[in-house]
Design a protein around this motif. Sequence first.
Motif, PDB file in Angstrom:
ATOM      1  N   GLN A   1       0.731  -1.084  -0.225  1.00 41.24           N
ATOM      2  CA  GLN A   1      -0.482  -0.114  -0.177  1.00 41.24           C
ATOM      3  C   GLN A   1       0.972   0.795  -0.226  1.00 41.24           C
ATOM      4  OE1 GLN A   1      -3.318   0.594   2.514  1.00 41.24           O
ATOM      5  NE2 GLN A   1      -3.114  -1.585   3.256  1.00 41.24           N
TER       6      GLN A   1
ATOM      7  N   LEU B   1      -8.260   3.319   5.204  1.00 40.11           N
ATOM      8  CA  LEU B   1      -8.808   2.624   5.880  1.00 40.11           C
ATOM      9  C   LEU B   1     -10.417   2.797   6.659  1.00 40.11           C
ATOM     10  CD1 LEU B   1      -7.677  -0.909   4.518  1.00 40.11           C
ATOM     11  CD2 LEU B   1      -8.773   0.944   3.393  1.00 40.11           C
TER      12      LEU B   1
ATOM     13  N   HIS C   1     -12.372  -1.863  10.994  1.00 36.49           N
ATOM     14  CA  HIS C   1     -12.640  -2.835   9.765  1.00 36.49           C
ATOM     15  C   HIS C   1     -12.089  -4.624  10.354  1.00 36.49           C
ATOM     16  CE1 HIS C   1      -9.126  -2.447   7.501  1.00 36.49           C
ATOM     17  NE2 HIS C   1      -8.848  -3.620   6.946  1.00 36.49           N
TER      18      HIS C   1
ATOM     19  N   ASP D   1     -10.320  -7.945   8.598  1.00 42.36           N
ATOM     20  CA  ASP D   1     -10.247  -8.275   7.627  1.00 42.36           C
ATOM     21  C   ASP D   1     -11.028  -9.686   6.667  1.00 42.36           C
ATOM     22  OD1 ASP D   1      -8.293  -6.483   7.493  1.00 42.36           O
ATOM     23  OD2 ASP D   1      -7.149  -8.060   6.215  1.00 42.36           O
TER      24      ASP D   1
ATOM     25  N   TRP E   1       1.641  -6.743   9.142  1.00 45.42           N
ATOM     26  CA  TRP E   1       1.150  -5.764   8.252  1.00 45.42           C
ATOM     27  C   TRP E   1       3.158  -5.485   8.988  1.00 45.42           C
ATOM     28  CZ3 TRP E   1       2.637  -1.103   9.031  1.00 45.42           C
ATOM     29  CH2 TRP E   1       1.736   0.026   8.786  1.00 45.42           C
TER      30      TRP E   1
ATOM     31  N   VAL F   1      -0.770   1.886  11.033  1.00 44.04           N
ATOM     32  CA  VAL F   1      -1.942   1.239  11.043  1.00 44.04           C
ATOM     33  C   VAL F   1      -2.518   1.267  12.784  1.00 44.04           C
ATOM     34  CG1 VAL F   1      -0.992  -0.925  11.618  1.00 44.04           C
ATOM     35  CG2 VAL F   1      -3.136  -1.376  11.012  1.00 44.04           C
TER      36      VAL F   1
ATOM     37  N   HIS G   1      -9.391  -3.002  13.419  1.00 42.68           N
ATOM     38  CA  HIS G   1      -8.032  -2.086  13.264  1.00 42.68           C
ATOM     39  C   HIS G   1      -8.294  -1.387  12.212  1.00 42.68           C
ATOM     40  CE1 HIS G   1      -8.443  -5.096   9.627  1.00 42.68           C
ATOM     41  NE2 HIS G   1      -6.901  -4.491   9.170  1.00 42.68           N
TER      42      HIS G   1
ATOM     43  N   SER H   1      -6.626   2.590   8.918  1.00 38.88           N
ATOM     44  CA  SER H   1      -5.487   3.641   8.985  1.00 38.88           C
ATOM     45  C   SER H   1      -5.004   4.546   9.725  1.00 38.88           C
ATOM     46  CB  SER H   1      -5.464   3.828   7.268  1.00 38.88           C
ATOM     47  OG  SER H   1      -5.674   2.531   6.043  1.00 38.88           O
TER      48      SER H   1
ATOM     49  N   ARG I   1       3.171   6.787   3.385  1.00 40.63           N
ATOM     50  CA  ARG I   1       3.440   5.671   3.926  1.00 40.63           C
ATOM     51  C   ARG I   1       3.525   4.387   3.386  1.00 40.63           C
ATOM     52  NH1 ARG I   1      -0.758   2.803   7.502  1.00 40.63           N
ATOM     53  NH2 ARG I   1      -0.805   1.797   5.706  1.00 40.63           N
TER      54      ARG I   1
ATOM     55  N   SER J   1       3.488   0.629   2.718  1.00 35.16           N
ATOM     56  CA  SER J   1       3.287  -0.703   3.722  1.00 35.16           C
ATOM     57  C   SER J   1       3.393  -1.661   2.723  1.00 35.16           C
ATOM     58  CB  SER J   1       2.424  -0.415   4.624  1.00 35.16           C
ATOM     59  OG  SER J   1       1.714  -0.446   4.241  1.00 35.16           O
TER      60      SER J   1
ATOM     61  N   GLN K   1       1.197  -6.235   3.015  1.00 33.68           N
ATOM     62  CA  GLN K   1       0.398  -7.441   4.448  1.00 33.68           C
ATOM     63  C   GLN K   1       0.472  -8.071   3.799  1.00 33.68           C
ATOM     64  OE1 GLN K   1      -1.763  -4.291   3.151  1.00 33.68           O
ATOM     65  NE2 GLN K   1      -0.472  -3.233   4.575  1.00 33.68           N
TER      66      GLN K   1
ATOM     67  N   ARG L   1      -1.005 -12.018   4.250  1.00 29.23           N
ATOM     68  CA  ARG L   1      -2.332 -12.809   5.203  1.00 29.23           C
ATOM     69  C   ARG L   1      -2.257 -14.425   4.705  1.00 29.23           C
ATOM     70  NH1 ARG L   1      -4.014  -7.899   2.738  1.00 29.23           N
ATOM     71  NH2 ARG L   1      -4.938  -6.594   4.355  1.00 29.23           N
TER      72      ARG L   1
HETATM   73  O1  LIG Z   1      -2.548  -0.455   5.854  1.00 29.57           O
HETATM   74  C1  LIG Z   1      -3.218   0.315   6.608  1.00 29.57           C
HETATM   75  O2  LIG Z   1      -3.424   1.145   7.451  1.00 29.57           O
HETATM   76  C2  LIG Z   1      -4.741  -0.958   7.242  1.00 29.57           C
HETATM   77  C3  LIG Z   1      -4.346  -1.833   6.181  1.00 29.57           C
HETATM   78  C4  LIG Z   1      -5.384  -2.720   6.855  1.00 29.57           C
HETATM   79  O3  LIG Z   1      -6.427  -2.132   6.939  1.00 29.57           O
HETATM   80  C5  LIG Z   1      -5.459  -4.209   6.295  1.00 29.57           C
HETATM   81  O4  LIG Z   1      -5.014  -4.446   5.698  1.00 29.57           O
HETATM   82  O5  LIG Z   1      -6.436  -4.873   6.665  1.00 29.57           O
END
Ligand SMILES: O=C(O)CCC(=O)C(=O)O
Length: 274
Positions: free
Chosen positions: A114, A130, A133, A135, A149, A162, A213, A215, A224, A226, A228, A230
């Motif tokens: 992201q 975001l 929410h 995931d 993350w 995050v 969680h 953003s 920023r 980043s 993720q 999963r």
């Molecule tokens: O990177 C973020 O700020 C949120 C990421 C997130 O909520 C996610 O990947 O589910």
Amino acid sequence: MESLKQEFHRNGYVILRGFFDKEVLNNIYRQAREIFSVQINRVLGIRVDIENREAFDKAMYALFERDFDAFVNTGKTVQHLISLHRLGTDPKITAQLQELGLTNPIIGVRPAMQFNSRFLSKNGSKHWKLDPHQDWRTGQGSLDSAVIWFPLVPANKELGSVQVMPGSHFKGLMEADTSGYQGGILADLNHSEFVQTELEVGDIVVFSTLLIHQSGNNTTDLIRWSVQFRYNNLDDASFIERAYPMAYIYKPEEELLTPGFPSLADIKEVFENN
Ligand SMILES: O=C(O)CCC(=O)C(=O)O
């Protein structure tokens, strides 16, 4: 003393400092910028120094403004970096997930990279970050599925790292707006319960996909960056019983994205002249 797994189960997340080799992450970050720089050069006609963070991020904003499709496609392309996928399959991750209770981890979905900045949003829309929410709503994998993350640049409050709500996995699966990508929770939440993470390059947050969680708010002029990852747990009884549901749709476009391409001459150029 509480084990890491107990802490993970209690809070729904753990932060592991210095988990990844910084050089490996720097390399992924550099490769992503190199790919963007090709399109920045093609679209804007400038050769931006990828080591100059301010100048590079500004060039990203200019690319976004000038050619949104190119930006989006390049954003998708960097998700396919071999170095990024290699990191996502690092045995160190498998071992760490096993320590946290995912006895038999499997990849849940492709890695996501992201680039969060308010300058990378259309018409003031809030899609660059975001809302609260879980995931699990979008992944629907094993009940103990987890997200890793981590930032590619030092991520503090100002850069909008995050934010997690400790223990919120025990609230259960919340009602959410499933119309878009976000899956934002509809209920009013007590925002003071969010904990702002602050991470150096190499640090990771591992969190349950049921953890609420969101953003953070990137108030800086910088992006920023980043990533993720999963994972599901193949040993989770409900995952087996639900026949490994796969909620992510991955399918080819029906139309040619570049109409009329390739001609036979284009093909011969590759196969005869090189
Ligand atoms: O990177 C973020 O700020 C949120 C990421 C997130 O909520 C996610 O990947 O589910």
